[in-house]
Motif scaffolding. Sequence first.
Motif, mmCIF file in Angstrom:
data_model
loop_
_atom_site.group_PDB
_atom_site.id
_atom_site.type_symbol
_atom_site.label_atom_id
_atom_site.label_comp_id
_atom_site.label_asym_id
_atom_site.label_seq_id
_atom_site.Cartn_x
_atom_site.Cartn_y
_atom_site.Cartn_z
ATOM 1 N N ALA A 46 0.834 -1.213 0.000
ATOM 2 C CA ALA A 46 0.000 0.000 0.000
ATOM 3 C C ALA A 46 0.865 1.257 0.000
ATOM 4 O O ALA A 46 0.559 2.244 -0.685
ATOM 5 C CB ALA A 46 -0.932 -0.015 1.207
ATOM 6 N N LYS A 47 1.964 1.219 0.767
ATOM 7 C CA LYS A 47 2.880 2.366 0.774
ATOM 8 C C LYS A 47 3.498 2.588 -0.599
ATOM 9 O O LYS A 47 3.623 3.730 -1.073
ATOM 10 C CB LYS A 47 3.996 2.138 1.797
ATOM 11 N N LEU A 48 3.913 1.504 -1.241
ATOM 12 C CA LEU A 48 4.522 1.608 -2.565
ATOM 13 C C LEU A 48 3.513 2.134 -3.593
ATOM 14 O O LEU A 48 3.859 2.946 -4.462
ATOM 15 C CB LEU A 48 5.068 0.249 -3.006
ATOM 16 N N ALA A 49 2.261 1.668 -3.483
ATOM 17 C CA ALA A 49 1.231 2.156 -4.399
ATOM 18 C C ALA A 49 0.980 3.648 -4.188
ATOM 19 O O ALA A 49 0.804 4.411 -5.152
ATOM 20 C CB ALA A 49 -0.068 1.358 -4.193
ATOM 21 N N THR A 50 0.978 4.086 -2.935
ATOM 22 C CA THR A 50 0.800 5.510 -2.629
ATOM 23 C C THR A 50 1.969 6.327 -3.162
ATOM 24 O O THR A 50 1.789 7.430 -3.711
ATOM 25 C CB THR A 50 0.661 5.711 -1.111
ATOM 26 N N ALA A 51 3.192 5.794 -3.012
ATOM 27 C CA ALA A 51 4.374 6.492 -3.536
ATOM 28 C C ALA A 51 4.318 6.595 -5.061
ATOM 29 O O ALA A 51 4.697 7.626 -5.640
ATOM 30 C CB ALA A 51 5.639 5.759 -3.101
ATOM 31 N N ALA A 52 3.847 5.526 -5.720
ATOM 32 C CA ALA A 52 3.713 5.572 -7.181
ATOM 33 C C ALA A 52 2.696 6.634 -7.595
ATOM 34 O O ALA A 52 2.921 7.390 -8.555
ATOM 35 C CB ALA A 52 3.296 4.198 -7.704
ATOM 36 N N ALA A 53 1.590 6.707 -6.864
ATOM 37 C CA ALA A 53 0.588 7.740 -7.149
ATOM 38 C C ALA A 53 1.158 9.133 -6.908
ATOM 39 O O ALA A 53 0.846 10.082 -7.647
ATOM 40 C CB ALA A 53 -0.654 7.508 -6.288
ATOM 41 N N ALA A 54 1.994 9.273 -5.870
ATOM 42 C CA ALA A 54 2.636 10.564 -5.609
ATOM 43 C C ALA A 54 3.525 10.969 -6.781
ATOM 44 O O ALA A 54 3.565 12.143 -7.176
ATOM 45 C CB ALA A 54 3.458 10.485 -4.323
ATOM 46 N N TRP A 55 4.244 10.017 -7.355
ATOM 47 C CA TRP A 55 5.074 10.293 -8.526
ATOM 48 C C TRP A 55 4.219 10.781 -9.695
ATOM 49 O O TRP A 55 4.537 11.778 -10.344
ATOM 50 C CB TRP A 55 5.829 9.023 -8.934
ATOM 51 N N VAL A 56 3.126 10.062 -9.960
ATOM 52 C CA VAL A 56 2.267 10.420 -11.094
ATOM 53 C C VAL A 56 1.690 11.822 -10.910
ATOM 54 O O VAL A 56 1.757 12.671 -11.819
ATOM 55 C CB VAL A 56 1.133 9.385 -11.253
ATOM 56 N N LEU A 57 1.132 12.093 -9.740
ATOM 57 C CA LEU A 57 0.546 13.408 -9.487
ATOM 58 C C LEU A 57 1.613 14.496 -9.458
ATOM 59 O O LEU A 57 1.375 15.623 -9.920
ATOM 60 C CB LEU A 57 -0.212 13.387 -8.156
ATOM 61 N N GLY A 58 2.786 14.177 -8.909
ATOM 62 C CA GLY A 58 3.854 15.162 -8.856
ATOM 63 C C GLY A 58 4.341 15.557 -10.235
ATOM 64 O O GLY A 58 4.519 16.742 -10.532
ATOM 65 N N VAL A 59 4.559 14.572 -11.094
ATOM 66 C CA VAL A 59 4.999 14.865 -12.464
ATOM 67 C C VAL A 59 3.919 15.636 -13.221
ATOM 68 O O VAL A 59 4.209 16.600 -13.944
ATOM 69 C CB VAL A 59 5.358 13.555 -13.195
ATOM 70 N N TRP A 60 2.657 15.215 -13.050
ATOM 71 C CA TRP A 60 1.548 15.921 -13.692
ATOM 72 C C TRP A 60 1.520 17.389 -13.250
ATOM 73 O O TRP A 60 1.347 18.302 -14.072
ATOM 74 C CB TRP A 60 0.235 15.239 -13.352
ATOM 75 N N GLY A 61 1.681 17.612 -11.962
ATOM 76 C CA GLY A 61 1.656 18.980 -11.454
ATOM 77 C C GLY A 61 2.794 19.822 -12.001
ATOM 78 O O GLY A 61 2.594 20.985 -12.373
ATOM 79 N N LEU A 62 3.999 19.252 -12.077
ATOM 80 C CA LEU A 62 5.141 20.013 -12.592
ATOM 81 C C LEU A 62 4.985 20.314 -14.081
ATOM 82 O O LEU A 62 5.412 21.373 -14.554
ATOM 83 C CB LEU A 62 6.434 19.235 -12.355
ATOM 84 N N LEU A 63 4.368 19.398 -14.822
ATOM 85 C CA LEU A 63 4.184 19.614 -16.258
ATOM 86 C C LEU A 63 3.125 20.669 -16.557
ATOM 87 O O LEU A 63 3.220 21.393 -17.551
ATOM 88 C CB LEU A 63 3.802 18.300 -16.950
ATOM 89 N N HIS A 64 2.115 20.773 -15.678
ATOM 90 C CA HIS A 64 0.974 21.635 -15.970
ATOM 91 C C HIS A 64 0.899 22.890 -15.107
ATOM 92 O O HIS A 64 0.011 23.719 -15.311
ATOM 93 C CB HIS A 64 -0.331 20.846 -15.815
ATOM 94 N N SER A 65 1.804 23.030 -14.135
ATOM 95 C CA SER A 65 1.733 24.184 -13.241
ATOM 96 C C SER A 65 3.076 24.916 -13.201
ATOM 97 O O SER A 65 4.065 24.385 -12.685
ATOM 98 C CB SER A 65 1.338 23.751 -11.827
ATOM 99 N N GLY A 66 3.086 26.112 -13.755
ATOM 100 C CA GLY A 66 4.296 26.925 -13.664
ATOM 101 C C GLY A 66 4.612 27.293 -12.237
ATOM 102 O O GLY A 66 5.788 27.429 -11.861
ATOM 103 N N ARG A 67 3.582 27.443 -11.422
ATOM 104 C CA ARG A 67 3.793 27.786 -10.015
ATOM 105 C C ARG A 67 4.548 26.676 -9.292
ATOM 106 O O ARG A 67 5.456 26.946 -8.497
ATOM 107 C CB ARG A 67 2.439 28.028 -9.348
#
Length: 427
Positions: A57-78
Amino acid sequence: METSASPPPLTLAGHLRTRLPVLMVAVITIVSAAALLNPIQPVSEGRVGAGNPVLLAKLATAAAAWVLGVWGLLHSGRARRMFGTLAGTALILLATVFLFSGVVSPTSSRMISIAAALILIGYLQLSATALATFGIVGLARSLLAGLVAFLCLAWGVYLFVPSVGQFHEYIDAVNTVTRMGGVAHPNAIAHEAATAWLLMLGIWRFDSTHSAETNVTRYRFRWPMCWICLLVIATMVATVSRTAMLAVGAATIILMFDKLYSRAGLLLANVVFIAVLLIAGWIGLTSDDGALGSVASKVTKSGNVEELTSLTGRTRIWQEAFDLISQRPWIGYGMDSAASVMSAESVGTHNLLLHVVFSGGIIAGLLMIGLLIMTLAVALKSRQPMLRGVTTYVLVSGLVEDTILPSFPAALTLIWVATLLWYPQDD
């Protein structure tokens, strides 16, 4: 005459995409899940097996954090601009050093160290994405929700599965002290409770530009705050963690510092001063030993003066950490390697700077010193009580505990990272 065709009815997925802030809901869910799952670390003789459901469950949460983090950096200049700050650059460099140290670390901990560094990078990105999505108060609320769930889980195990939930700590050859455990070491549970306390007070006291909105928020939050207070205080008592108590006490003073000049603040200071005098008098009247022995019998578990002079055995642990660091001073042993490299009695370095140097070597230590200087600057200069409280807790607790940057970043690490990234906007 042709008429334009009416648009087809939206499907359920279409409704969710257009009417539900999917990114915000996803970030809140993963942040809360990290605060709930990542502190779970039952005390055991060896490392958790690969098939453990909590680890998965921790690994799955970390993978989701990666996906959301990359998405945020790609779409948010802030979000991207946050890593252009001095603190953001230092954090990324620190994680990169950890990754390199993991690659060249001993075989016994190499895979674990590489994974821990990658997980840290994912959560750094998630922190920036969360800040860009709903700000530091929204992040604090999400973390607090996960922490409350974690503390409730800890109490459930402690009360209903005492064979697992009770941690029996030997204070000598025959006597033990019963502490709350089960889901993690008692000190770790106490640190999560302390973080919940600071987040709760910080949310309550956060200075909004719209005072009316702030007052409404405080009014709605008053009853949940009372229940969280009781939950945190009960957890502190049950875990018997003196380091967490002292650190959260210092952090609370700094968090509430601007209120100490008021009439209520002066009254509270007088009450605390009188309480300290009464406790000191009680120790003096009820003890026949020497002064230091009297104090030791009241504030230690064993009643032995050596427990105070050795900082409950930490001086021996620090010596062991120094000896091991001297063998690999420049590259360290990789993240989360202490449990594999150090003795079973030590487990960790029990000092934040030693923890970083042990993991990443001298370069990582220098980066951490820079980050700690920034942390001190926030503690002394920030106008936001929550930022002052979190940074003070990291500084005080870090003297005798690893405190932050574990293999799976918990709530304190995430709010500390967010504090450093957010602080330039608070200036």
